[in-house]
Design a protein around this motif. Structure first.
Motif, PDB file in Angstrom:
ATOM      1  N   THR A  36      -5.228 -10.986   0.698  1.00 25.11           N
ATOM      2  CA  THR A  36      -5.433 -12.183  -0.125  1.00 25.11           C
ATOM      3  C   THR A  36      -4.891 -12.046  -1.535  1.00 25.11           C
ATOM      4  OG1 THR A  36      -7.632 -11.402  -0.780  1.00 25.11           O
ATOM      5  CG2 THR A  36      -7.494 -12.847   1.164  1.00 25.11           C
ATOM      6  N   ASP A  37      -4.515 -10.819  -1.949  1.00 29.15           N
ATOM      7  CA  ASP A  37      -4.012 -10.608  -3.302  1.00 29.15           C
ATOM      8  C   ASP A  37      -3.203  -9.317  -3.322  1.00 29.15           C
ATOM      9  OD1 ASP A  37      -5.917  -8.581  -3.221  1.00 29.15           O
ATOM     10  OD2 ASP A  37      -7.341  -9.605  -4.540  1.00 29.15           O
ATOM     11  N   TRP A  38      -2.687  -8.964  -4.501  1.00 24.76           N
ATOM     12  CA  TRP A  38      -1.833  -7.784  -4.650  1.00 24.76           C
ATOM     13  C   TRP A  38      -2.561  -6.507  -4.218  1.00 24.76           C
ATOM     14  CZ3 TRP A  38       2.919  -6.088  -4.972  1.00 24.76           C
ATOM     15  CH2 TRP A  38       3.197  -4.859  -5.560  1.00 24.76           C
ATOM     16  N   THR A  39      -3.825  -6.385  -4.571  1.00 30.33           N
ATOM     17  CA  THR A  39      -4.573  -5.169  -4.250  1.00 30.33           C
ATOM     18  C   THR A  39      -4.738  -5.009  -2.743  1.00 30.33           C
ATOM     19  OG1 THR A  39      -5.768  -5.277  -6.350  1.00 30.33           O
ATOM     20  CG2 THR A  39      -6.742  -3.939  -4.604  1.00 30.33           C
ATOM     21  N   SER A  40      -5.150  -6.065  -2.052  1.00 30.22           N
ATOM     22  CA  SER A  40      -5.332  -5.960  -0.602  1.00 30.22           C
ATOM     23  C   SER A  40      -3.988  -5.883   0.127  1.00 30.22           C
ATOM     24  CB  SER A  40      -6.163  -7.132  -0.079  1.00 30.22           C
ATOM     25  OG  SER A  40      -5.604  -8.382  -0.468  1.00 30.22           O
ATOM     26  N   PHE A  41      -2.966  -6.482  -0.441  1.00 25.15           N
ATOM     27  CA  PHE A  41      -1.601  -6.375   0.106  1.00 25.15           C
ATOM     28  C   PHE A  41      -1.136  -4.924   0.092  1.00 25.15           C
ATOM     29  CE2 PHE A  41       2.876  -6.102  -1.355  1.00 25.15           C
ATOM     30  CZ  PHE A  41       3.540  -6.616  -0.256  1.00 25.15           C
ATOM     31  N   ARG A  42      -1.275  -4.255  -1.047  1.00 27.61           N
ATOM     32  CA  ARG A  42      -0.857  -2.848  -1.145  1.00 27.61           C
ATOM     33  C   ARG A  42      -1.715  -1.958  -0.255  1.00 27.61           C
ATOM     34  NH1 ARG A  42      -0.835   0.412  -5.394  1.00 27.61           N
ATOM     35  NH2 ARG A  42       0.853   1.533  -4.369  1.00 27.61           N
ATOM     36  N   ALA A  43      -2.994  -2.236  -0.190  1.00 29.97           N
ATOM     37  CA  ALA A  43      -3.874  -1.441   0.670  1.00 29.97           C
ATOM     38  C   ALA A  43      -3.468  -1.583   2.133  1.00 29.97           C
ATOM     39  CB  ALA A  43      -5.322  -1.863   0.465  1.00 29.97           C
TER      40      ALA A  43
END
Length: 867
Positions: A478-485
């Motif tokens: 849903t966002d940059w943090t969860s995308f990278r994770a």
């Protein structure tokens, strides 16, 4: 089937033609008879009404637009993915079945002895075994996803006869195939990811070519043909940041080190490498092959767009096939919640659940191939079933495989491996030359020992990893943090992933498991496997140290397979030296810069226009040299005259582009074919652009001389003049004596062929499944990357496999297009219905919201639980 066709074509011509006519007439008559009773349509999917489907927990709706693209709505992830498996099987089960046979090394079960060599290579690589191990590593939610998908496929297969599944099965049934498709399993889906990894594996071919070219012309001249990446001309993807304490910090600067190169091995392994290359070529290119395997993807932030919101564009370049690699789909929970979080649409692989490239309600993402160096060849010293390593004789790992052959005897394959990987050289029997070494310490006797040279492959994809976890997590990000994770588990193939979100951010993340080598091995050439200093360390570049950037200072991210970072700026890890040399990325960057100069800003049309840009980057370099040569007026100079006002664009109707590309092919042949043979000859792609650019400044270089003419020494201008004159003759013979009637599209055709029955050698059967004749612009190393191979001709071999443009302010305003269509059924209206639009550079509306999907729907199929 190649060897069988060669043998058949060696028959006397009258006998061959009698056989052709008899087989063709028989099959045509039978198929006409079958068609009259509806066999062609029998396998087409039901798209309206209601169907009971085993395994469903609730009701599912499948809405299809005029192009047959399915948007699926359900109340649980289980039902969504089960329905996706059902719909994929409706549209493309034959393709799925062939893929799983290919990835398991079982094609000979369907197609007989001609597929045995392919099966031998795949069994040696062990894709299926690795997939089985990966299944045990998956998170429970991913495993449940895979199992639900398989349920849907099997619900479709239940009680269906062969002719009800596809026309291909009906034809094979006529030929005597005794076959019932096995149930689909989660391993079948995971094995397809191995094929994806193989086709995008990095520089294995370059490693072999580099070594063989050294053997042919020496290291110094080989370096001319493998020039270094031009960082000063074509900027890398990430131009800011460095690794600090193991983490890539986008605002940092730091010194670093590079692994040193090691001297190449001598010529004693040349023959072995030739045969290994032949073995590698046996693997079917399920995604594509050749220099055109690349992609374009970019994102721009709201400061550069008319809407004030980011726009993301992507068009992966892969081998052409029919049906195409991708199939479009939408997966929507009716009520998005923690229990049912999917609301995603994009491009999927038939056979794999979820969406690979696309967007959800919050983020969009696109892929290009990072192409890190994840493969190494090791020349091993082998004696019997033992091999030499670090002064000790060690036992090889040995297993046996049995290949079942339709209409023939089973084939037993003995696969031997060192700790580096499987011995590919075993595929062609005794390879390499015998070497004699003095015995060393350990298990090797003190007397002289005789060793054979064999070649092993080390490849990160043979180390089981849960890449499938990453794909599902990406759908839910849903966002940059969860995308990278999500991407932390994306092991192979290494990818550049471009990002944009509805909050206005753009970004980039490199992915993949990249081995850290010891200092003795740079990965550029085959290494001596008996020396421990050439081993991998067993560690990989840490995910947190892979280049990434959020909201770059430039306001844009452009990736087209160019270098990711400039090593001179201190990046401490070795990714590869075999980058694409950046012609496409620089052109895209230039067009974005032009479009946003002054008060202008970007919109969707601008992005789509960049995707179809067809300016040849080599033409401005070469054309001035061609125009400087005096040619006799009239016939000989007619083609040259076309180049005087040429804008270097390669539209399908361009006469100048036709002439230029024939000259380019003639130039490559006259310059290199006298000293390079087979696969070493130039394909004419981006590496050859760079090599010839340098050679043009050296008119007396040895490469220009034809070694087969002993009485003269040719120079650059001799070769250029001969190429200009020969091109005139070629186009006169192939198109017209009037140069104004020449067109690039008449040479550069898009022919879509089925990889199975479309290559049967029987014209009547091939015409059932193949489609072609599209005249198309573009070319290699061009944003509109319709690649061709100068060793083979001008036909398109690789192309943008799809195109998409996504505005993050209004997802219903997005655009997409597929190279073919969603259907794998010959004669179905959605078989190649998107191709005409694709060739013209057009795209389709991409509905996402429930209202937009309903407005676009032409058919609605309701799937209900089995009573």
């Amino acid at each position: 089937m190649t060897d069988a066709l060669r043998r058949f074509r060696d028959w006397p011509a009258p006998l061959r033609w009698t056989t052709y006519v008899a087989v063709a007439l028989t099959l045509v008559l039978v198929l006409v008879l079958l068609a009259s009773v509806g066999v062609v349509r029998r396998s087409w999917p039901q798209t309206d009404g209601e169907l009971e489907v085993a395994g469903l927990e609730g009701e599912v709706e499948v809405l299809r637009d005029e192009h047959g693209i399915p948007q699926i709505y359900a109340d649980s992830v289980h039902d969504l993915v089960l329905a996706q498996g059902f719909v994929h099987a409706q549209d493309r089960f034959f393709e799925m079945d062939v893929r799983r046979h290919a990835t398991a090394g079982r094609l000979a079960e369907l197609f007989g002895e001609d597929a045995v060599e392919t099966d031998r290579v795949v069994r040696t690589l062990g894709w299926r075994q690795v997939a089985e191990q990966e299944l045990t590593l998956l998170e429970p939610r991913t495993r449940a996803l895979m199992d639900a998908y398989a349920e849907g496929v099997n619900a479709y297969l239940d009680d269906r006869g062969l002719s009800e599944i596809s026309l291909e099965y009906a034809v094979l049934d006529l030929s005597g195939l005794d076959y019932s498709p096995e149930d689909w399993t989660a391993v079948d889906s995971l094995a397809w990811l191995k094929a994806m990894a193989w086709d995008l594996k990095g520089n294995l071919e370059e490693e072999i070519e580099r070594a063989l070219t050294i053997g042919a012309v020496g290291a110094e001249r080989t370096n001319q043909l493998f020039p270094p990446y031009p960082y000063d001309e074509h900027p890398p993807i990430v131009e800011q940041g460095a690794v600090v304490d193991g983490v890539y910090e986008q605002d940092a600067t730091a010194p670093g080190t590079r692994l040193p190169q090691r001297p190449p091995l001598g010529p004693r392994v040349q023959d072995a490498l030739v045969d290994v290359q032949a073995a590698v070529d046996e693997v079917p290119a399920l995604l594509g092959e050749g220099d055109g395997i690349g992609s374009n993807a970019w994102a721009v932030d709201g400061e550069l767009t008319a809407s004030g919101a980011p726009i993301l564009a992507n068009d992966p370049h892969l081998g052409i096939s029919l049906p195409g690699v991708w199939t479009q789909v939408g997966l929507h929970c009716r009520e998005v919640s923690e229990d049912c979080p999917l609301d995603v649409a994009g491009f999927s692989f038939s056979g794999v659940p979820g969406v690979v490239i696309g967007h959800n309600a919050d983020i969009a993402w696109g892929f290009t191939n990072l192409a890190p160096d994840t493969t190494d060849l090791y020349v091993e010293r082998v004696r019997g079933d033992r091999w030499l390593h670090d002064g000790r004789s060690r036992a090889l790992i040995v297993r046996e495989e049995t290949i079942e052959v339709r209409g023939g005897e089973d084939v037993t394959l003995r696969v031997r491996s060192t700790s580096h990987g499987p011995l590919l050289s075993d595929l062609d029997g005794e390879l390499g030359d015998l070497v004699v070494d003095a015995g060393e310490a350990g298990d090797v006797p003190a007397e002289t020992v005789r060793w054979d040279h064999e070649v092993a492959l080390a490849w990160t994809a043979l180390d089981p990893q849960p890449t499938a976890d990453a794909l599902y997590a990406l759908n839910l990000a849903t966002d940059w943090t969860s995308f990278r994770a999500a991407l932390a588990d994306f092991a192979v193939p290494g990818q550049n992933v471009v990002y944009a979100d509805t909050d206005g951010h753009i970004g980039y993340q490199a992915t993949g498991r990249v081995p850290i080598r010891k200092s003795g091995n740079d990965g550029l050439l085959p290494a001596a496997g008996w020396l421990a200093e050439n081993d991998w360390t067993g560690e990989y570049v840490p995910y947190d140290a892979l280049p990434n950037v959020l909201d770059p200072e430039s306001g844009k991210v452009v990736t087209a397979n160019q270098a990711v970072v400039d090593d001179a700026d201190g990046y401490p890890y070795y990714l590869t030296d075999d980058w694409d040399r950046g012609y496409r990325s620089s052109r895209i960057g230039e067009l974005l810069e032009t479009a946003t100069s002054g008060t202008d800003s970007l919109d969707l049309d601008d992005m789509a226009e960049i995707q179809t840009d067809d300016r040849n980057p080599m033409a401005p370099v070469l054309t001035p040299y061609l125009l400087d040569l005096p040619l006799p007026p009239g016939y000989d100079s007619d083609g040259q005259r076309l180049l005087r006002d040429w804008n270097f664009r390669q539209g399908a109707g361009s006469a100048a582009a036709a002439y230029y590309n024939v000259v380019w092919r003639e130039l490559l042949a006259r310059t290199f074919h006298d000293e390079l043979t087979g696969d070493l000859r130039p394909n004419g792609g981006q590496r050859w652009f760079a090599a010839v650019t340098e050679l043009l400044t050296r008119p007396g270089d040895r490469w220009w001389d034809d070694v087969e003419t002993e009485d003269r020494v040719e120079t650059r201008d001799d070769v250029l003049e001969a190429s200009l004159l020969a091109a005139r003759d070629v186009l006169t013979a192939r198109q017209s004596p009037n140069e104004e009637e020449w067109t690039w599209g008449a040479l550069h055709r898009l022919e879509l062929r089925s990889s199975t029955l479309g290559e049967s050698g029987i014209g009547a059967i091939e015409r059932l499944f193949n489609r072609g004749g599209w005249r198309i612009g573009g070319g290699g190393a061009i944003p509109n990357a319709t690649g061709w191979d100068a060793r083979e001709g001008y036909d398109v071999l690789t192309a943008p496999s799809m195109r998409m443009v996504i505005p993050l302010d209004d997802l219903d305003d997005a655009r997409w297009i597929n190279l073919t269509g969603v259907s794998g059924h010959a004669f179905h209206p959605n078989y190649t219905d998107q191709t005409d639009l694709f060739v013209e550079g057009e795209t389709l509306p991409w509905a996402f919201s429930a209202d937009a999907v309903e407005d676009a729907a032409e058919d609605t199929l309701t799937l209900v639980p089995e009573d």
